[in-house]
Design a protein around this motif. Sequence first.
Motif, PDB file in Angstrom:
ATOM      1  N   LYS A  66     -20.167  29.450 127.379  1.00  0.00           N
ATOM      2  CA  LYS A  66     -19.370  28.473 128.118  1.00  0.00           C
ATOM      3  C   LYS A  66     -19.022  27.241 127.280  1.00  0.00           C
ATOM      4  O   LYS A  66     -18.134  26.493 127.644  1.00  0.00           O
ATOM      5  CB  LYS A  66     -20.065  28.075 129.415  1.00  0.00           C
ATOM      6  N   TYR A 106     -12.074  38.859 139.856  1.00  0.00           N
ATOM      7  CA  TYR A 106     -13.001  38.760 140.976  1.00  0.00           C
ATOM      8  C   TYR A 106     -12.318  39.298 142.227  1.00  0.00           C
ATOM      9  O   TYR A 106     -11.305  38.750 142.667  1.00  0.00           O
ATOM     10  CB  TYR A 106     -13.441  37.314 141.170  1.00  0.00           C
ATOM     11  N   LYS A 153     -11.351  36.950 145.199  1.00  0.00           N
ATOM     12  CA  LYS A 153     -10.507  35.778 144.984  1.00  0.00           C
ATOM     13  C   LYS A 153      -9.053  36.218 144.852  1.00  0.00           C
ATOM     14  O   LYS A 153      -8.776  37.298 144.329  1.00  0.00           O
ATOM     15  CB  LYS A 153     -10.929  35.052 143.706  1.00  0.00           C
ATOM     16  N   GLU A 194      -6.633  32.011 142.733  1.00  0.00           N
ATOM     17  CA  GLU A 194      -8.022  31.581 142.543  1.00  0.00           C
ATOM     18  C   GLU A 194      -8.618  32.183 141.276  1.00  0.00           C
ATOM     19  O   GLU A 194      -9.409  31.547 140.589  1.00  0.00           O
ATOM     20  CB  GLU A 194      -8.869  31.998 143.753  1.00  0.00           C
ATOM     21  N   PHE A 238      -9.815  29.853 138.109  1.00  0.00           N
ATOM     22  CA  PHE A 238     -11.276  29.765 138.050  1.00  0.00           C
ATOM     23  C   PHE A 238     -11.803  29.002 136.838  1.00  0.00           C
ATOM     24  O   PHE A 238     -12.667  28.125 136.999  1.00  0.00           O
ATOM     25  CB  PHE A 238     -11.877  31.170 138.127  1.00  0.00           C
ATOM     26  N   PRO A 239     -11.294  29.255 135.625  1.00  0.00           N
ATOM     27  CA  PRO A 239     -11.822  28.514 134.474  1.00  0.00           C
ATOM     28  C   PRO A 239     -11.637  27.012 134.615  1.00  0.00           C
ATOM     29  O   PRO A 239     -12.461  26.238 134.133  1.00  0.00           O
ATOM     30  CB  PRO A 239     -11.011  29.052 133.298  1.00  0.00           C
ATOM     31  N   LYS A 260     -11.421  25.453 137.638  1.00  0.00           N
ATOM     32  CA  LYS A 260     -12.228  25.026 138.776  1.00  0.00           C
ATOM     33  C   LYS A 260     -13.654  24.728 138.334  1.00  0.00           C
ATOM     34  O   LYS A 260     -14.230  23.710 138.706  1.00  0.00           O
ATOM     35  CB  LYS A 260     -12.231  26.138 139.827  1.00  0.00           C
ATOM     36  N   VAL A 261     -14.215  25.611 137.517  1.00  0.00           N
ATOM     37  CA  VAL A 261     -15.617  25.414 137.137  1.00  0.00           C
ATOM     38  C   VAL A 261     -15.792  24.230 136.200  1.00  0.00           C
ATOM     39  O   VAL A 261     -16.886  23.699 136.079  1.00  0.00           O
ATOM     40  CB  VAL A 261     -16.235  26.672 136.486  1.00  0.00           C
ATOM     41  N   THR A 262     -14.720  23.808 135.541  1.00  0.00           N
ATOM     42  CA  THR A 262     -14.865  22.634 134.685  1.00  0.00           C
ATOM     43  C   THR A 262     -14.414  21.376 135.411  1.00  0.00           C
ATOM     44  O   THR A 262     -14.305  20.318 134.809  1.00  0.00           O
ATOM     45  CB  THR A 262     -14.072  22.808 133.383  1.00  0.00           C
ATOM     46  N   VAL A 268     -11.523  20.489 137.049  1.00  0.00           N
ATOM     47  CA  VAL A 268     -10.166  19.938 136.979  1.00  0.00           C
ATOM     48  C   VAL A 268      -9.691  19.677 138.400  1.00  0.00           C
ATOM     49  O   VAL A 268      -9.859  20.522 139.267  1.00  0.00           O
ATOM     50  CB  VAL A 268      -9.225  20.949 136.275  1.00  0.00           C
ATOM     51  N   GLN A 278      -3.766  19.125 139.726  1.00  0.00           N
ATOM     52  CA  GLN A 278      -3.501  19.466 138.327  1.00  0.00           C
ATOM     53  C   GLN A 278      -3.719  20.967 138.103  1.00  0.00           C
ATOM     54  O   GLN A 278      -2.960  21.622 137.393  1.00  0.00           O
ATOM     55  CB  GLN A 278      -4.485  18.669 137.475  1.00  0.00           C
ATOM     56  N   ALA A 316      -1.187  23.979 136.831  1.00  0.00           N
ATOM     57  CA  ALA A 316      -1.527  24.811 135.671  1.00  0.00           C
ATOM     58  C   ALA A 316      -1.524  26.290 136.041  1.00  0.00           C
ATOM     59  O   ALA A 316      -1.051  27.130 135.276  1.00  0.00           O
ATOM     60  CB  ALA A 316      -2.888  24.398 135.127  1.00  0.00           C
ATOM     61  N   ARG A 329      -5.412  34.246 133.289  1.00  0.00           N
ATOM     62  CA  ARG A 329      -6.699  33.570 133.374  1.00  0.00           C
ATOM     63  C   ARG A 329      -7.187  33.181 131.982  1.00  0.00           C
ATOM     64  O   ARG A 329      -7.894  32.190 131.815  1.00  0.00           O
ATOM     65  CB  ARG A 329      -7.719  34.476 134.068  1.00  0.00           C
ATOM     66  N   ILE A 340      -4.802  30.063 130.648  1.00  0.00           N
ATOM     67  CA  ILE A 340      -4.686  28.812 131.405  1.00  0.00           C
ATOM     68  C   ILE A 340      -5.474  27.688 130.762  1.00  0.00           C
ATOM     69  O   ILE A 340      -5.094  26.521 130.820  1.00  0.00           O
ATOM     70  CB  ILE A 340      -5.107  29.003 132.873  1.00  0.00           C
ATOM     71  N   ARG A 341      -6.582  28.033 130.115  1.00  0.00           N
ATOM     72  CA  ARG A 341      -7.434  26.968 129.605  1.00  0.00           C
ATOM     73  C   ARG A 341      -7.030  26.538 128.209  1.00  0.00           C
ATOM     74  O   ARG A 341      -7.618  25.641 127.643  1.00  0.00           O
ATOM     75  CB  ARG A 341      -8.877  27.452 129.610  1.00  0.00           C
TER      76      ARG A 341
END
Lengths: 373, 355, 390
Positions: free
Chosen positions: A90, A104, A107, A111, A115-116, A118-120, A122, A126, A130, A163, A166-167
């Motif tokens: 991570k 998943y 989801k 979603e 997810f990447p 959401k867990v950080t 953001v 925003q 994205a 997915r 996106i990051r």
Amino acid sequence: MNTDMTSASETDTLASDAKRLSIRKMNKHYGEFHAVKDLDIEVEPGEFLVLLGPSGCGKSTALRMIAGLEEITSGEVIMGDRDVTHVLPKYRDIAMVFQSYALYPHKTVAENIGFPLKVTGVPEEQRNKAVFDAAAQVQMETLLERFPRELSGGQRQRVALARAIIRRPSAFLMDEPLSNLDAKLRGFMRAELKHMQHELGVTTIYVTHDQIEAMTLAHRVAIMKDGELQQLGTPAEVYTNPVNLFVAGFMGSPPMNFLEGNVSESGLQVGNDKIPLDGVEDGMAITLGFRPEDASVVEAGQGRFDAMVYTAEMTGDLTLVTVKHGSSILTIKMPKDFMVDYNQNVGIQFDSELSYLFSTGDGARLKANVVDS
Amino acid sequence: MSNVSNVPPRGLFARLFEPPRIGAMAPGAKFIVYTLLLAWSAFVLFPIYWLLITSVKSAADVNGGPVYIPFVDFIPSLHAWRELFVVDYADTLRAYVNSIIISLAATALAVLIGSMAAYALARIRYQPNLITILLFVLVMAAALFAIGSYGVDWRLVLVVGVGIFYFLSKAVASRVHVPLANGDILFWMISQRILAPIVVVVPIYMMFQSVRMLDTHLAIILTYAVVNLPIVIWLMYDFFNSIPKDLEESAQLDGATMIMTFREIVLPLSRAGLAATTLLVMILCWNEYLLALFLSTAKAQTMPILVAAMNAGERGILWWSMSVVIIVMIIPVVFMAIVLQRYISKGVLLGAVKG
Amino acid sequence: MTSTTGRVVNSQPGYLPADNSQPPSRRFRFNEWLDGHARQLFITPAVVMILIFSIFPLVASLIIAFSRVRLKAGGYQVRFVGFQNFSKQIFGSEQFHFLGTFTSLTFLGWAVALSATGAILWWMFRYITTGFSVVGFIGRLITALVILGISWMFAATFFSGNPFGTLGVTLFYVFIGCAIQFIIGLALAFLCSQPIRGRNFFRVVFFIPMMITPIGVGYLFRMMADTTKGPFSPAWQWFGLNDFAWAANPWTARLFIIIGDSWQWIPFIFIILLAAFENIPRDYVEAGQVDGASNWQIFREISWPQVMPVAVTVMLIRVIEGFKIVDLPNIMTSGGPGIATESMSLHSLFAWRSLDLGQSAAIAYLLLFVTVVICVSFFNLIVVNRMRRI
């Protein structure tokens, strides 16, 4: 994909983020089993590197070690100027596309893609923007509310890609992402993938067992066998200048033709014919190889050696003639209008410049060549 | 998007709850996990330890306050074991044999009949008529009422009832057809599990009494088989559904009858499912108490009744003997679990629960 | 059942020579006959067994519930008495036993009763305004009425300081007991699914209680709970609780039964949820790790949603079985002190013992009714809802 989907400014800023990825003397032991042996690869910023090899050759293990999902027994992984050998996945700033896509199921598409972020943590607004942008990049923006089970294989693949992008990670890792698609879709997604990687300019490591995928996608190909790197080079280099029997046999479809034998009187005895060689010693066990497209079927007695026709398959753009000689089966590519009868004796001619000689024992390429008689 | 934190945190909390290396567990997490698991193991094992030591205690050791460690706190003696297996061996042996016969037979019956029904529901389309079923229930209720309230002989009622039902179903049900589907039959069968034994045990008791079958093995076997039928049907239906149809179709093309297909192809393929189901049903039959209490008086008494029997008479509860009986009861279950364990893929129960 | 089986192949045995002049053997004809009737043959035994041992007793029990049964020479005498058995339990002399003792509601009782009523009315109102179907409405109406009745019952007894009856006790065992078992079972399954050493050891150990006969568990926990001769008596004495006895106080007695019940049943929940956790594709968790999720986020966002459908079904099974509880209270406390730990099954059993078959059947039917309403509501409103999302 239409190029206007991604604005030029966006790609520019991304390309500058690309990082060099260095894999140094990387090893993996599972107890007694040595899965990856001293892997040494420098991946240039923005490069598309393909790890190619048959199943069980350690390529997926290598990728998982780069991702941080598998502990490295020895060696190091360096991203940019940062040593990430023992960093948890991570914190590595990478994105991975799995063979199963690992979407998943509970989801929605949106979603999943978000997810990447959401867990950080953001913020939602925003994040939604994205998600939409990333989905638009893979043309999935109209299906954001669907669940993965409601999507086709190709669409799931796109969601997995969205997915991953996106990051804006500093590296993409892809584990046979196209192997679950049917042949037609695979060809199409291959083109999209290559285009997208070019647009984003992110350093990418891609694992596959399909040499066509490797040839078409890669800037450079790393061919592995039994945990060991065999050859690292551009697709053209690997194809035209294989370092050993394994690489020569693995690249190309249909694969390279091989004739095995012992050298006697500076030549290789093939049935009643002798192929004269240069640079070999008598008694050596050698393998002679030439590619299907570098040979032709001629009248019996006119070629370098004679063989019997086994089958002839018309594939549309050409005819694949399979001939049998002793225990070896050889394939020759001929023009599509070429006609030949089964069980007919024919001659096989091939280009001496485009033939390869290997030592049968260790598979190493020999500095020797076929002599035109 | 550069707000992705890619620097591992360095605080005390992080050091405790971040894995020190890939594939390892964080030290804090490890400590918590092992503490909890060991604590629960103690909670599970201590009563069993107590059971074991109680079985070798003398009456004085049990009644004189707690003693914990054999040879240190007290001198173990096999008096309870001797009493059950040497002195009163006839009673013990009879209950043991009864329990074994009853649970094996009931399990075999339930698994056989249940998996046949489950297979039929998984592969054949049925369309029973709701009207026929309603008629059946009405006629049965009327018949029972006639027997109960007016004392009509049950054989007469049976004959007349069958006649009336046959006539009505020809007359009405052939005109009005409200078809049910396999799902309805399945739901009906599985839903029988909702019935608490207490709801049906009194009529079953009376039924067996009227045919003079109380206190026989057969009565308990039949009752246990039916009580566990829903479990078998539920687990096996799901299992059969997960087997690809190709093999059966191929067997049918080769000329096998449905019974042969079931016996030669389906059952061998379902070994894992059958093993799990058998084990579960066996445990339930082996340990059942309430129904056995109603249906057996002396001859057909099972082990759980023997456990309860240690709490009888003027001597109070014979804890030591009771412990022996409970321990002896666990042994065959463990044995079965070990025998069947290699056939059980852990997915069997899970598959059914997911469905 | 006259439609064809769709298996024409078998009715024309191709493996017999076409010119076979001998008639097929008797055995062969029998097999053919069997195969022709395989449709009925496979399902009939199960249907007949269920009809005889499940539906027939159910109908008989219903008749008994509406009757007064007297033993007489050579059989029974059954007299139809209408709802008398039920009204005795709900309104009459047995009310204290089944529902509880009602005096007047305290302030807390009123508060609970009114807020429960409000919540149920609001729930019904929201259903009517958002979507409406006749079947759905009737189903929800039954659910609402039963829950309303139960909440008023608890408001008038528990929340007003009065003892409640066997219905309340049963619901207490089912809901509190199952909740505890679920939480512990889930936690143990999750812990055991972690990469730890000795997993097989824990798996085997945790499964053991399920193998012990419930009646044995009952007596075992009676030994455990003995505060004078049991293993923990030194601890009780140290705390100065020499005279304490679990079975003497209604709440400790109930708690004591729930502990025994949990000890026995947590293994069941544990073993299935462990399989569910281990069944989660590894890719999902790894994708989460690569995407930067913390362990808690992986559990919350990935593992738990994957396990939830299984968890909900397991709980449904556990609740169904939970309503049947009878052995433990019977053995551990005999329903005492008073009626404080008496479950409905046990209540029915005691009525049978005093040869009051009508009452016994009526209580059994009330139990069946409550079980069916609660389980069907749970299934339709929660399980189906959750399943739809996966």
